[in-house]
Enzyme design. Structure first.
Site, PDB file in Angstrom:
ATOM      1  N   LYS A  97       2.702   9.678   8.436  1.00  0.00           N
ATOM      2  CA  LYS A  97       1.903   9.344   9.629  1.00  0.00           C
ATOM      3  C   LYS A  97       2.384   9.952  10.960  1.00  0.00           C
ATOM      4  O   LYS A  97       1.960  11.021  11.323  1.00  0.00           O
ATOM      5  CB  LYS A  97       1.744   7.828   9.709  1.00  0.00           C
ATOM      6  CG  LYS A  97       0.855   7.306   8.560  1.00  0.00           C
ATOM      7  CD  LYS A  97       0.292   5.935   8.798  1.00  0.00           C
ATOM      8  CE  LYS A  97      -0.871   5.637   7.866  1.00  0.00           C
ATOM      9  NZ  LYS A  97      -0.517   5.028   6.601  1.00  0.00           N
ATOM     10  N   ASP A 111       9.236   2.427   1.885  1.00  0.00           N
ATOM     11  CA  ASP A 111       8.067   3.176   2.333  1.00  0.00           C
ATOM     12  C   ASP A 111       7.900   2.871   3.817  1.00  0.00           C
ATOM     13  O   ASP A 111       7.384   1.820   4.189  1.00  0.00           O
ATOM     14  CB  ASP A 111       6.843   2.750   1.515  1.00  0.00           C
ATOM     15  CG  ASP A 111       5.551   3.429   1.979  1.00  0.00           C
ATOM     16  OD1 ASP A 111       5.542   3.993   3.090  1.00  0.00           O
ATOM     17  OD2 ASP A 111       4.559   3.376   1.227  1.00  0.00           O
ATOM     18  N   PHE A 163       0.854  -1.187   0.000  1.00  0.00           N
ATOM     19  CA  PHE A 163       0.000   0.000   0.000  1.00  0.00           C
ATOM     20  C   PHE A 163       0.884   1.228   0.000  1.00  0.00           C
ATOM     21  O   PHE A 163       1.741   1.377   0.865  1.00  0.00           O
ATOM     22  CB  PHE A 163      -0.938   0.043   1.203  1.00  0.00           C
ATOM     23  CG  PHE A 163      -1.836   1.254   1.166  1.00  0.00           C
ATOM     24  CD1 PHE A 163      -2.960   1.282   0.346  1.00  0.00           C
ATOM     25  CD2 PHE A 163      -1.537   2.383   1.915  1.00  0.00           C
ATOM     26  CE1 PHE A 163      -3.768   2.416   0.278  1.00  0.00           C
ATOM     27  CE2 PHE A 163      -2.339   3.529   1.844  1.00  0.00           C
ATOM     28  CZ  PHE A 163      -3.455   3.541   1.035  1.00  0.00           C
TER      29      PHE A 163
END
Ligand code: PLP
Length: 399
Positions: free
Chosen positions: A253, A224, A139
């Site tokens: 995040k 990532d 993702f």
């Protein structure tokens, strides 16, 4: 009508239905707890999907935001921004990185990484090098480029044509990656642990083998770390467990302790590709979020948060393993630090709903993996409380 129901009715009319939202109207948070508009409290083991690593409203992050808000909220990246410079220094001091580009989200950080990798490879190796290899079940975000990069069909449905130049290989399978290389290959982009894909941990040695393959073939290695960076696994960055360094790393995040931020961290050689005018973001690295970022990183590095993540991660894992042994439908517990998943042989959606009703926030990825990403500041007592609720729910399910 309760305050929550009133908000939900209004949301129903005016908010785009891009999320399947639970009936919780969040109004206040502190540490591991969240309260709704009717004053009901919840134990938050989702933490804004691994954003609130320091818990809700960490006092040092709040103080930094308040202080910065009185000084300067925004100014253009045509000028230098002290808190942005400080945050870049902290990130580079504690990683392989030598330069940082700031943006506003994980998807944007990955966009920047993809752009950099393509331009770098093209300049270094020639026109034909553009293809980015990513993993099945990965993702990487919701923009057109990042859904193209994501190895899951469900995020792409209805949005074709995808951006060309992406290819997917099974995660953890080095031979599949080797076989996927072509003269067009430019970069490999991986999450060191897949978050949205079901908390998938690669076999030991995989990340090192990927690094070697990239070196042998002149490929840019991108990690990532949007979800697993910033202390989530017990080290500042997840790849540090294997001691293998990427060329580019993306963060977002938890980086600013709550406010929206994204970052691309690069080695000098690669960073040099993005000269003046090649990339940018109006809000990227703005004074407010980077002041929060500096405060958040200092708490993470100086206040024993990583140590707590390791101890509490082991404790939570042990308790989940014990629970797994009692429930036939629980298949596997996996993860690292405080990103843990419990794979079930049944759908997890109802468990998540019931947990919310009983005051525990968790979520479920890929339909059957319960995911636990509490604040890294979580206490043993909070874990015990959460697991008592969960155990009660699992006990009511037919084994
Ligand atoms: C959440 C996430 C993203 C996307 O971040 P946004 O801030 O939602 O754009 C990208 N990669 C990974 C691994 C993520 O977990």
């Amino acid at each position: 009508m309760s305050a929550s129901n009133d908000w939900i009715a209004r949301a129903d009319r005016r908010i785009m239905k891009t999320y399947g939202r639970y009936p919780l109207v969040a109004v206040r948070g502190e540490g591991c707890r969240l309260w709704d508009a009717d004053g009901k409290g919840y134990l938050d083991f989702l933490a804004g999907v691994a954003v609130n690593n320091l818990g809700h409203c960490h006092p040092k992050v709040v103080a930094a935001l308040q202080q910065q808000a009185t000084q300067l909220l925004h100014c253009s990246n045509y000028y230098h921004i002290p808190s942005q410079i400080e945050l870049a220094e902290i990130l580079c001091e504690h990683s392989f990185g030598e330069r940082v580009f700031f943006c506003n989200s994980g998807a944007e950080a990955n966009e920047a990484a993809i752009k950099l990798a393509r331009k770098f490879s093209r300049e270094k190796h020639g026109e034909e090098r553009y293809e980015v290899i990513t993993a099945v079940a990965s993702f990487h975000g919701r923009t057109i480029a990042t859904i193209s990069a994501t190895g899951q069909e469900k995020v792409k449905a209805g949005f074709s044509p995808m951006l060309p130049g992406f290819k997917y290989v099974p995660f953890g399978d080095i031979e599949a990656l080797r076989a996927a290389l072509t003269p067009s290959s430019c970069a490999v982009m991986l999450e060191p642990i897949q978050g949205e894909g079901g908390v998938n941990v690669p076999p030991p040695g995989y990340l090192r083998a990927v690094r070697e393959l990239c070196d042998q073939n002149g490929l840019v290695l991108i990690y990532d770390e949007v979800q697993v960076g910033c202390g989530r696994t017990g080290k500042l960055f997840a790849h540090q467990h294997e001691g293998v360094e990427p060329d580019l790393m993306t963060l977002a995040k938890a980086l600013a302790g709550g406010p929206p931020i994204g970052a691309l961290v690069a080695r000098e050689e690669h960073a040099a590709t993005l000269g003046p005018g090649t990339h940018g973001s109006t809000f990227g690295g703005n004074p407010l979020v980077t002041a929060a970022g500096v405060a958040a990183m200092k708490v993470l590095l100086e206040d024993g948060v990583l140590e707590n993540c390791v101890t509490m991660g082991e404790y939570l894992r042990g308790r989940l393993e014990e629970m797994k042994s009692r429930y036939g439908f629980a298949r596997e517990v996996r993860g690292q630090g405080l990103i843990l998943g419990m794979e079930l042989s049944i759908e997890g959606g109802e468990i998540v709903k019931t947990a919310l009703e009983r005051g525990l926030l968790i979520n479920c990825t890929v339909g059957s993996v319960l995911r636990f990403v509490p604040p890294l500041t979580v206490t043993r007592a909070e874990i015990d409380e959460a697991l008592e609720i969960l155990d009660g729910i699992l006990a009511e399910i037919e084994n």
